[in-house]
Scaffold this motif. Structure first.
Motif, PDB file in Angstrom:
ATOM      1  N   GLY A 164       0.839  -1.209   0.000  1.00  0.00           N
ATOM      2  CA  GLY A 164       0.000   0.000   0.000  1.00  0.00           C
ATOM      3  C   GLY A 164       0.867   1.251   0.000  1.00  0.00           C
ATOM      4  O   GLY A 164       2.090   1.161   0.073  1.00  0.00           O
ATOM      5  N   GLU A 179      -0.586   7.950   3.971  1.00  0.00           N
ATOM      6  CA  GLU A 179      -1.961   7.478   4.172  1.00  0.00           C
ATOM      7  C   GLU A 179      -2.799   8.609   4.723  1.00  0.00           C
ATOM      8  O   GLU A 179      -2.283   9.635   5.156  1.00  0.00           O
ATOM      9  CB  GLU A 179      -1.950   6.319   5.183  1.00  0.00           C
ATOM     10  CG  GLU A 179      -1.787   4.938   4.572  1.00  0.00           C
ATOM     11  CD  GLU A 179      -2.959   4.558   3.658  1.00  0.00           C
ATOM     12  OE1 GLU A 179      -3.891   5.383   3.463  1.00  0.00           O
ATOM     13  OE2 GLU A 179      -2.941   3.444   3.121  1.00  0.00           O
ATOM     14  N   TYR A 230      -7.491   5.315   6.847  1.00  0.00           N
ATOM     15  CA  TYR A 230      -6.871   4.008   6.642  1.00  0.00           C
ATOM     16  C   TYR A 230      -5.881   3.646   7.742  1.00  0.00           C
ATOM     17  O   TYR A 230      -5.707   2.495   8.093  1.00  0.00           O
ATOM     18  CB  TYR A 230      -6.168   3.944   5.277  1.00  0.00           C
ATOM     19  CG  TYR A 230      -7.138   3.838   4.142  1.00  0.00           C
ATOM     20  CD1 TYR A 230      -7.838   2.655   3.918  1.00  0.00           C
ATOM     21  CD2 TYR A 230      -7.374   4.916   3.302  1.00  0.00           C
ATOM     22  CE1 TYR A 230      -8.750   2.558   2.884  1.00  0.00           C
ATOM     23  CE2 TYR A 230      -8.283   4.825   2.263  1.00  0.00           C
ATOM     24  CZ  TYR A 230      -8.971   3.641   2.058  1.00  0.00           C
ATOM     25  OH  TYR A 230      -9.868   3.535   1.047  1.00  0.00           O
ATOM     26  N   ARG A 245      -7.299  -1.481   2.758  1.00  0.00           N
ATOM     27  CA  ARG A 245      -7.348  -1.327   1.299  1.00  0.00           C
ATOM     28  C   ARG A 245      -7.581  -2.667   0.616  1.00  0.00           C
ATOM     29  O   ARG A 245      -8.273  -2.752  -0.388  1.00  0.00           O
ATOM     30  CB  ARG A 245      -6.052  -0.684   0.792  1.00  0.00           C
ATOM     31  CG  ARG A 245      -5.950   0.774   1.198  1.00  0.00           C
ATOM     32  CD  ARG A 245      -4.695   1.432   0.652  1.00  0.00           C
ATOM     33  NE  ARG A 245      -4.622   2.836   1.044  1.00  0.00           N
ATOM     34  CZ  ARG A 245      -5.143   3.830   0.338  1.00  0.00           C
ATOM     35  NH1 ARG A 245      -5.745   3.587  -0.807  1.00  0.00           N
ATOM     36  NH2 ARG A 245      -5.044   5.080   0.767  1.00  0.00           N
ATOM     37  N   ASN A 264     -11.244  -4.087  -1.445  1.00  0.00           N
ATOM     38  CA  ASN A 264     -11.181  -4.405  -2.869  1.00  0.00           C
ATOM     39  C   ASN A 264     -11.228  -5.886  -3.187  1.00  0.00           C
ATOM     40  O   ASN A 264     -11.234  -6.267  -4.344  1.00  0.00           O
ATOM     41  CB  ASN A 264      -9.896  -3.820  -3.474  1.00  0.00           C
ATOM     42  CG  ASN A 264      -9.948  -2.312  -3.494  1.00  0.00           C
ATOM     43  OD1 ASN A 264     -10.888  -1.741  -4.023  1.00  0.00           O
ATOM     44  ND2 ASN A 264      -8.972  -1.680  -2.862  1.00  0.00           N
TER      45      ASN A 264
END
Lengths: 803, 342
Positions: free
Chosen positions: B133, B137, B141, B179, B183
């Motif tokens: 990632g 950030e 998150y 994340r 997804n």
């Protein structure tokens, strides 16, 4: 969190040694970071009675005969001013260890071992000790602060070990309390856990008191910021007699490192330690309008706190005010204007709950961190707030230092938590999460030991959560309570029998990065990792101009230091630092690379996710030249299965004649070159240094997939061409021209360069091996034609002749 | 008899010639003089035509014997000379084998890369894929989605570098968990290695360091599964016989949370300097993924459960290689780097 064993014993009947308790606390989630043995430096000290005491002429010394019971009557030479016949004092026997003090008799300078000795020629078989020398003070033992001998009560038996008699037989547990358990930031909180692991009952502290009814006048309390102060309790105590605290109270405070101040202040400090509830005592006479207003501070409002510091406040800060002015910085420190003094006659006790983040912000913003603010930041619960007030009033009566009135103001708000949380959990679900079967009766037993009320109804348990356990939220929290007391040793490894099969490993992109690293490390380069941040000064070092894009770096709002304050926009300064550091340490040559991100803001100050761009930097120094660096850069092209072109270029920090831009498919992807002599001079580099930087994010787009091509049916042909050209024509230009002239050319390799008499002024000779690879036909007979065409092109475009 | 004399004569000539031969190349020339097509022995044999028939047999035999003897003598000397010449050559060509090697000095990987690769290879065998990632950030998150709202005291456990009111340098690779879950539907098994940042700077803390986060979300995942996987990890990274121990801890995004110790691989658990006499070494934090975290990512916590674990890569590297100062990892000192050829 420091918890003395002796104090814990007030609430739990502890019948195991300190070391064993430490292990038990550890396994239920309270790691004892240090088990401090009180008085561990002191040994061999016993009670002695001075039975004879004669002054030594011409000195301040006395020679004494000291009765040490079973250790005999010893001759001891003593210089203390309060030595005399008939007193009892600690005697350090020969071989004893006590604290050595400085000339002031107060400062501890180390530990010393007592030896048989002579003072002014008089034999001395030990030492009579002061309080400091055996590690006690006025708060731990009556008279402990006096710098002469520590006088002991008559009832102490001669020859008895001094340590248990003066409280030097205790242990302090220094416990790491996790952030979810603010209720354990107190002796009582730890005692509850100790009771649970030992299966014992907690002896709750006495909170009973009798209020004297009467017309004492109203005290008004208003809470104008309930979101920052969910609960505020005030209680009025009159006829206050400020004075010293009793010995037991002083001892308790002292065992946690607090000095006694006076009875009322000591009560609030005691409750802070005992229950984890910070309290405050206001001198009621100083409160204008006998009123308390809890509100946000006004902008630029000022307060002077107890430690005599003035702070300017804003609306983020919560203050406790009287009818007119702030009298305390809520949850952090009281105001100097309402301080308890020896003349205080009326006290208003405060027990409140303040919001965690409000106190944290205030303490941080003002740099004012106190025991009180630390507790509020972690979180207090209102059960304890209520109990603490009652406990304070109880202690006022116990110490007999005031009259507890019935003027009690309890301001509850919509943010108050007054009820016990109730929840229903399933035994099956708890066991399913743990992966083992804990018997229901064991679960019930554990929860009850933790003060939960439990009603069993088949698989479901109806729980009433103790009010101080605000961390309990969902059933996994209950599962955790169970397993931490049941024991993690019951968890046996299984290997996800119910899980689906998944494919693991690096993504193709990650594999490509690894291949690149493998290739560079294989070529003799060391991989480095440097900080993602540096300072604008590091850009100055490389002469990056003021208005350059690389100056548009993202600033860290709260950097550790200016040196580490901006997110890097180029890796060159980091590589430069590594080169400089190595040379200064005598590592005279080296090759390093780093594949890391640079951070490019879309706007400044940033308001959206910036771009994180993978970048490759290479640094070389010492025995190397430009072409060693270029070799490493070519390795990158090889790994990506692509070709780079090199164009002479300029860079602020590189030698203008030894710098190239790297071009891939017509796109500039980076640069390489030699650190300019000017910068090398400024950095006192005594070896040549080279830096390359490639935009790996861009290069990824130019990587060509590897494809096998069948071997040609016909052999390749090579020809050597020695060419004479103008000295300014580059090898790259000639290569490009040769490639361009004939599609069968698959390789052009320079193997010799010569400049000198034989080729004429302003000229040079360059010799190339040109490789022709046939496609599907025999070409050996056509090579001469190809060469002719190449030479023709070279002549026409670059004025190059065959030598 | 003429032929006998001739033979004697030739043999004498051969002896004389051989006495003068010192090198094998010369010997070959001499040999040709006698045994070559026009050599003396061959010429003599050509004379056989003139020998009367009744003598042919005898003379023929004599000449053959002469030739055989001559060839023998040449061959013997030849092998002697060859042997001697080889010895001389060996002596002449003998080198000092202790002189330095000609090799391209090989480079090395940063210790973090070594550990990261080792961990990835262990966990990819268990079906974990690698996800990376962003390092920068937002608050959501890094904290909120990980069950750490603004007023949460756990935020104090990590001193955060802020870049803007809502943007920060991630303090934990756990940020990547969210994340992924947003997804990807379960089953999920990911590893998330990367740099993280905390406002800490001393011998054991660095403002930048690396973590490796693991996350499993699937049906029926239990604390025992976490333990089983950690046992496997400990055995592979620290050696056969190394055991793990779980003890209660706290992370906002897992419940129950555990601290994981491995039995000391230096002393086997008896207690030594490395394990500070305890027999155990703390290596990572882990726990069952908090239901609120799953919910927030749109994963039904009544259907799925999971575990997560996170470890400091530098810490593992320092333990494994016995590095005592974390700073060394970020200084790029070649004396340090060149040792890591693991």
């Amino acid at each position: 969190m420091k918890a003395p064993l002796s104090w814990l014993k007030d609430y739990v009947d502890i019948d195991i040694p300190a070391e064993e308790l430490m292990q038990k606390l550890f396994s239920c989630g309270f790691e004892v970071e240090e088990l401090i043995e009180v008085g561990k430096d002191i040994s061999g000290v016993v009670v002695g009675e001075v039975v004879e005491c004669e002054p030594v002429e011409g000195t301040h010394l006395h020679v004494c005969k000291v009765d040490c019971g079973k250790h005999g009557v010893l001759q001891i030479c003593c210089g203390a001013d309060n030595v005399k016949k008939g007193i009892k004092a600690p005697v350090a026997l020969v071989g004893a260890t006590v604290y050595a003090t400085g000339k002031d008799h107060v400062t501890v300078e180390g530990v010393m071992t007592i030896k048989k000795g002579k003072l002014r020629g008089i034999e001395s078989d030990g030492m009579l000790c002061s309080g400091v020398e055996i590690g006690v003070n006025g708060d731990t033992f009556e008279g402990g602060d006096y710098c002469g001998l520590l006088l002991l009560p008559r009832e102490f038996e001669n020859g008895a070990d001094i340590k248990p008699l003066v409280g030097l037989n205790d242990y302090i547990f220094d416990i790491a309390v996790t952030a979810n358990r603010p209720d354990c930031q107190s002796i009582l909180g730890i005692a509850r856990e100790v009771a649970a692991v030992l299966g014992k009952k907690v002896k709750e502290p006495d909170c009973s008191y009798t209020a004297v009814a009467g017309k004492y006048g109203e005290i008004k309390i208003s809470d104008l910021a309930p979101e920052l102060c969910p609960r505020y309790i005030g209680h009025y105590v009159k006829d206050v007699k400020i004075g010293p605290s009793p010995m037991w109270l002083k001892k308790r405070l002292s065992s946690c490192g607090l000095r006694s101040i006076n009875n009322v202040v000591d009560i609030t400090n005691f409750i802070l330690l005992e229950m984890g509830q910070p309290m405050h005592a206001f001198d009621l006479n100083t409160l204008g309008g006998r009123e308390i207003v809890v509100r946000r501070a006004r902008d630029k409002e000022k307060i002077v706190t107890l430690d005599n510091n003035e702070f300017e406040l804003n609306s983020e800060n919560l203050v406790i005010c009287d009818g007119e002015k702030p009298v305390a910085l809520a949850g952090v420190m009281g105001g100097l204007n309402s301080e308890i003094t020896e003349n205080t006659g009326e006290v208003l006790f405060e027990a409140a709950k303040f919001a965690r983040d409000s106190i944290r912000k205030t303490a941080r913003a003002l740099g004012q961190h106190t025991d009180s603010s630390a507790l509020f930041e972690k979180g207090v619960n209102e059960y304890t707030t209520e109990k603490a007030m009652a406990r304070a009033l109880h202690l006022i009566q116990e110490l007999n230092c005031g009259t507890v009135t019935d003027v009690h103001k309890d301001v509850k708000t919509e943010y108050s938590k007054l009820e016990n949380k109730k929840m229903t959990v399933s035994v099956e679900k708890i066991n399913a999460l743990l992966g083992i079967t804990v018997p229901t009766d064991k679960i019930v037993e554990i929860l009850k030991s933790l003060s939960f009320e439990v009603a069993v109804n088949g698989d479901s348990l109806q729980l009433t959560v103790p009010r101080w356990r605000e961390d309990i939220d969902l059933y996994p929290d209950i599962a955790e309570e169970i397993i931490r007391l049941y024991g993690y040793e019951h968890i046996n490894g299984t290997f996800m029998p119910s899980a689906s099969i998944t494919n693991g490993g690096y993504s193709p992109e990650q594999k490509a990065e690894m291949r690149l690293k493998q290739a560079l490390s294989g070529k003799g380069l060391y991989e480095i990792s440097t900080y993602s941040f540096y300072s604008q000064k590091d850009l100055d070092t490389l002469h990056i101009p003021e208005n350059d894009g690389r100056r548009n770096a993202i600033r860290i709002l709260n950097p550790i230091s200016e040196e580490l304050s901006i997110m890097r926009t180029t890796l060159a300064p980091s590589v430069m630092q590594v080169i400089v550091r190595n040379l200064r340490r005598g590592n005279m040559e080296g090759n390093v690379y780093e594949l890391a991100k640079i951070y490019l803001a879309k706007e400044l100050p940033i308001a959206s996710f910036p771009e994180e761009r993978a970048t490759l930097a290479i640094g070389m120094w010492g025995k190397c030249d430009f072409f060693d660096l270029k070799g490493a850069v070519e390795t990158v092209a090889d790994v990506l299965n692509t070709k780079f072109e090199y164009v002479p270029s300029k860079k602020e920090f590189l030698h203008p004649g030894i710098t190239a831009s790297v071009i891939c498919d017509g796109v500039e992807v980076g640069y390489l070159g030699m650190v300019s002599p000017q910068i090398a001079g400024e950095l006192a580099l005594d070896r040549p240094a080279f830096i390359a930087e490639l935009d790996y994010e861009e290069l990824k787009n130019h990587a060509k997939p590897f494809r096998y091509s069948p071997l040609p049916k016909f052999a390749v042909e090579t020809r050597d061409l020695a060419l004479v050209c103008d000295k300014n024509i580059t090898c790259g230009e000639i290569e490009k021209a040769i490639y361009g002239a004939c599609k069968y050319v698959t390789d052009v390799k320079l193997f010799d360069v010569y400049a000198g008499g034989q080729v004429g002024e302003g000229k040079k000779s360059m010799a190339f091996t040109v490789t022709f690879t046939p496609k599907d036909e025999e070409i050996s007979t056509r090579i001469d034609g190809f060469v002719k065409k190449i030479l023709g092109n070279l002549k026409y475009n670059l004025e190059i002749d065959l030598r | 008899m003429e032929i006998h004399e001739k033979i004697k004569e030739i043999e004498a000539k051969i002896s004389e010639a051989l006495a003068n031969v010192k090198i094998s190349r010369h010997l070959q020339e001499v040999k040709m003089k006698f045994l070559g097509k026009t050599g003396e022995i061959s010429e003599l044999m050509k004379g056989m035509r003139e020998v009367p028939p009744e003598k042919k047999r005898e003379v023929g035999q004599l000449l053959n014997e002469l030739r055989t003897r001559a060839e023998q003598r040449f061959d013997e000397l030849n092998s002697k000379l060859k042997e001697k010449e080889l010895e001389e050559r060996y002596a002449a060509e003998t080198i000092d084998v202790t002189m330095p090697a000609k090799k391209a000095e090989s480079g090395s990987f940063h210790p973090n890369t070594l550990i990261r690769n080792e961990l990835v290879s262990i966990f990819s065998g268990m079906g974990f894929e690698v996800f990376e990632g962003p390092e920068i950030e937002n608050d959501y998150y890094n904290f909120t989605a990980l069950n750490t709202p603004k007023d949460h005291p756990a935020r104090d456990m990590q001193d955060t570098f802020y870049l803007a009111p809502d943007l920060l340098l991630r303090t934990q690779t756990s940020a990547g968990q969210i994340r992924v879950m947003e997804n990807k539907k379960p089953p999920i098994k990911i590893l998330s290695p990367g740099k993280v940042y905390r406002s800490d700077d001393d011998a054991t803390h660095s403002p930048m360091f690396s973590q490796m986060e693991g996350l499993v979300v699937d049906k029926g995942i239990t604390l025992c599964d976490l333990k089983g996987m950690l046992d496997e990890f400990a055995r592979k990274v620290f050696g056969e016989g190394v055991k793990t121990r779980l003890r209660p801890s706290y992370f906002p995004f897992t419940e129950p949370s555990v601290e994981v110790d491995v039995s000391c691989f230096e002393c086997g658990g008896k207690g030594c300097r490395l394990c500070k006499g305890t027999g155990w070494i703390e290596v990572l934090g882990a726990g069952m993924v908090n239901r609120r975290v799953l919910e927030g990512c749109g994963v039904d916590p009544d259907v799925y459960s999971g575990f997560a674990f996170g470890m400091g890569i530098e810490r593992i590297a320092m333990l494994k290689y016995g590095i005592n100062n974390m700073k060394l990892l970020f200084e790029g000192d070649t004396r340090f780097l060149k040792q890591f050829k693991d």
